[in-house]
Design a protein around this motif. Sequence first.
Motif, PDB file in Angstrom:
ATOM      1  N   MET A 147      56.184  57.844  35.824  1.00 21.52           N
ATOM      2  CA  MET A 147      56.985  56.880  35.086  1.00 21.52           C
ATOM      3  C   MET A 147      56.500  55.468  35.429  1.00 21.52           C
ATOM      4  N   PRO A 148      56.293  54.643  34.421  1.00 24.80           N
ATOM      5  CA  PRO A 148      55.793  53.286  34.667  1.00 24.80           C
ATOM      6  C   PRO A 148      56.765  52.461  35.514  1.00 24.80           C
ATOM      7  N   VAL A 149      56.201  51.537  36.241  1.00 26.38           N
ATOM      8  CA  VAL A 149      57.000  50.619  37.046  1.00 26.38           C
ATOM      9  C   VAL A 149      57.554  49.539  36.132  1.00 26.38           C
ATOM     10  N   GLU A 150      58.793  49.153  36.363  1.00 24.71           N
ATOM     11  CA  GLU A 150      59.373  48.016  35.641  1.00 24.71           C
ATOM     12  C   GLU A 150      59.268  46.802  36.541  1.00 24.71           C
ATOM     13  N   MET A 151      58.759  45.703  35.969  1.00 24.24           N
ATOM     14  CA  MET A 151      58.571  44.497  36.766  1.00 24.24           C
ATOM     15  C   MET A 151      58.553  43.301  35.827  1.00 24.24           C
ATOM     16  N   SER A 152      59.216  42.246  36.218  1.00 20.11           N
ATOM     17  CA  SER A 152      59.235  41.039  35.399  1.00 20.11           C
ATOM     18  C   SER A 152      57.854  40.388  35.379  1.00 20.11           C
ATOM     19  N   ARG A 153      57.648  39.612  34.367  1.00 17.37           N
ATOM     20  CA  ARG A 153      56.383  38.877  34.274  1.00 17.37           C
ATOM     21  C   ARG A 153      56.239  37.929  35.459  1.00 17.37           C
ATOM     22  N   GLU A 154      57.340  37.302  35.865  1.00 14.43           N
ATOM     23  CA  GLU A 154      57.294  36.368  36.987  1.00 14.43           C
ATOM     24  C   GLU A 154      56.846  37.064  38.270  1.00 14.43           C
ATOM     25  N   ARG A 155      57.381  38.240  38.544  1.00 13.19           N
ATOM     26  CA  ARG A 155      56.993  38.985  39.750  1.00 13.19           C
ATOM     27  C   ARG A 155      55.532  39.411  39.666  1.00 13.19           C
ATOM     28  N   PHE A 156      55.113  39.855  38.486  1.00  9.34           N
ATOM     29  CA  PHE A 156      53.727  40.264  38.313  1.00  9.34           C
ATOM     30  C   PHE A 156      52.787  39.074  38.543  1.00  9.34           C
ATOM     31  N   GLU A 157      53.136  37.918  38.011  1.00 10.77           N
ATOM     32  CA  GLU A 157      52.329  36.720  38.225  1.00 10.77           C
ATOM     33  C   GLU A 157      52.258  36.363  39.714  1.00 10.77           C
ATOM     34  N   GLU A 158      53.363  36.560  40.437  1.00  8.59           N
ATOM     35  CA  GLU A 158      53.360  36.345  41.894  1.00  8.59           C
ATOM     36  C   GLU A 158      52.334  37.265  42.567  1.00  8.59           C
ATOM     37  N   LEU A 159      52.293  38.530  42.129  1.00 10.92           N
ATOM     38  CA  LEU A 159      51.355  39.475  42.723  1.00 10.92           C
ATOM     39  C   LEU A 159      49.910  39.083  42.439  1.00 10.92           C
ATOM     40  N   VAL A 160      49.651  38.570  41.240  1.00  9.15           N
ATOM     41  CA  VAL A 160      48.304  38.089  40.922  1.00  9.15           C
ATOM     42  C   VAL A 160      47.968  36.906  41.836  1.00  9.15           C
ATOM     43  N   GLY A 161      48.919  36.000  42.021  1.00 12.37           N
ATOM     44  CA  GLY A 161      48.710  34.875  42.926  1.00 12.37           C
ATOM     45  C   GLY A 161      48.453  35.325  44.356  1.00 12.37           C
ATOM     46  N   GLU A 162      49.196  36.317  44.807  1.00 10.62           N
ATOM     47  CA  GLU A 162      48.992  36.849  46.159  1.00 10.62           C
ATOM     48  C   GLU A 162      47.621  37.502  46.288  1.00 10.62           C
ATOM     49  N   ALA A 163      47.178  38.194  45.242  1.00 10.35           N
ATOM     50  CA  ALA A 163      45.838  38.802  45.266  1.00 10.35           C
ATOM     51  C   ALA A 163      44.773  37.711  45.347  1.00 10.35           C
ATOM     52  N   LEU A 164      44.969  36.630  44.623  1.00  9.89           N
ATOM     53  CA  LEU A 164      44.019  35.515  44.683  1.00  9.89           C
ATOM     54  C   LEU A 164      44.000  34.873  46.065  1.00  9.89           C
ATOM     55  N   ASP A 165      45.163  34.835  46.714  1.00 10.51           N
ATOM     56  CA  ASP A 165      45.231  34.275  48.072  1.00 10.51           C
ATOM     57  C   ASP A 165      44.411  35.091  49.061  1.00 10.51           C
ATOM     58  N   GLU A 166      44.160  36.361  48.751  1.00 11.77           N
ATOM     59  CA  GLU A 166      43.394  37.233  49.629  1.00 11.77           C
ATOM     60  C   GLU A 166      41.879  37.128  49.421  1.00 11.77           C
ATOM     61  N   VAL A 167      41.483  36.464  48.346  1.00 15.33           N
ATOM     62  CA  VAL A 167      40.046  36.278  48.090  1.00 15.33           C
ATOM     63  C   VAL A 167      39.522  35.273  49.112  1.00 15.33           C
ATOM     64  N   PRO A 168      38.424  35.567  49.765  1.00 17.97           N
ATOM     65  CA  PRO A 168      37.893  34.646  50.770  1.00 17.97           C
ATOM     66  C   PRO A 168      37.677  33.241  50.192  1.00 17.97           C
ATOM     67  N   PRO A 169      38.090  32.220  50.928  1.00 17.29           N
ATOM     68  CA  PRO A 169      37.960  30.840  50.437  1.00 17.29           C
ATOM     69  C   PRO A 169      36.524  30.473  50.066  1.00 17.29           C
ATOM     70  N   GLU A 170      35.556  31.064  50.753  1.00 18.99           N
ATOM     71  CA  GLU A 170      34.152  30.771  50.453  1.00 18.99           C
ATOM     72  C   GLU A 170      33.805  31.178  49.016  1.00 18.99           C
ATOM     73  N   LEU A 171      34.396  32.278  48.558  1.00 18.54           N
ATOM     74  CA  LEU A 171      34.149  32.716  47.181  1.00 18.54           C
ATOM     75  C   LEU A 171      34.886  31.837  46.185  1.00 18.54           C
ATOM     76  N   LEU A 172      36.127  31.502  46.499  1.00 15.15           N
ATOM     77  CA  LEU A 172      36.897  30.658  45.587  1.00 15.15           C
ATOM     78  C   LEU A 172      36.226  29.300  45.396  1.00 15.15           C
ATOM     79  N   LYS A 173      35.606  28.777  46.447  1.00 15.35           N
ATOM     80  CA  LYS A 173      34.949  27.477  46.366  1.00 15.35           C
ATOM     81  C   LYS A 173      33.791  27.478  45.380  1.00 15.35           C
ATOM     82  N   VAL A 174      33.094  28.601  45.245  1.00 14.86           N
ATOM     83  CA  VAL A 174      31.935  28.636  44.367  1.00 14.86           C
ATOM     84  C   VAL A 174      32.254  29.151  42.964  1.00 14.86           C
ATOM     85  N   MET A 175      33.485  29.574  42.737  1.00 17.73           N
ATOM     86  CA  MET A 175      33.873  29.921  41.372  1.00 17.73           C
ATOM     87  C   MET A 175      33.859  28.629  40.566  1.00 17.73           C
TER      88      MET A 175
END
Length: 117
Positions: A1-29
């Motif tokens: 059964m699919p998970v129910e989740m608000s768009r706001e919570r999902f966007e938070e999870l995307v932000g948290e995933a981005l926070d886990e990307v090494p800063p060295e990589l984010l700098k060169v994006m």
Amino acid sequence: MPVEMSRERFEELVGEALDEVPPELLKVMNNVVILVEDLPRDGGMGLLGLYEGTALTDRGWDYAGVLPDRITIYRLPTLQVCDTETDVIDEVAITVVHEIAHHFGIDDQRLHELGWG
């Protein structure tokens, strides 16, 4: 059964995933925006993320004056393939890394070899 989740919570999870990307990589994006959409343009449920643009490895001396590349993470297809919020957290992290890798010129075959399929 699919998970129910608000768009706001999902966007938070995307932000948290981005926070886990090494800063060295984010700098060169370069010239890339990361978006969250409910569904791909075709309305299909089979795509969790999409990179649209010119990978860094393909940019030449004439790369200028273009709109930003787009990394889009799709909420509803992701929720459809997950059973728990923990699954969503994991899947979002994998999808974010996968699409960022495309920005760096890494193709699907190499991502699968590296375990980021």
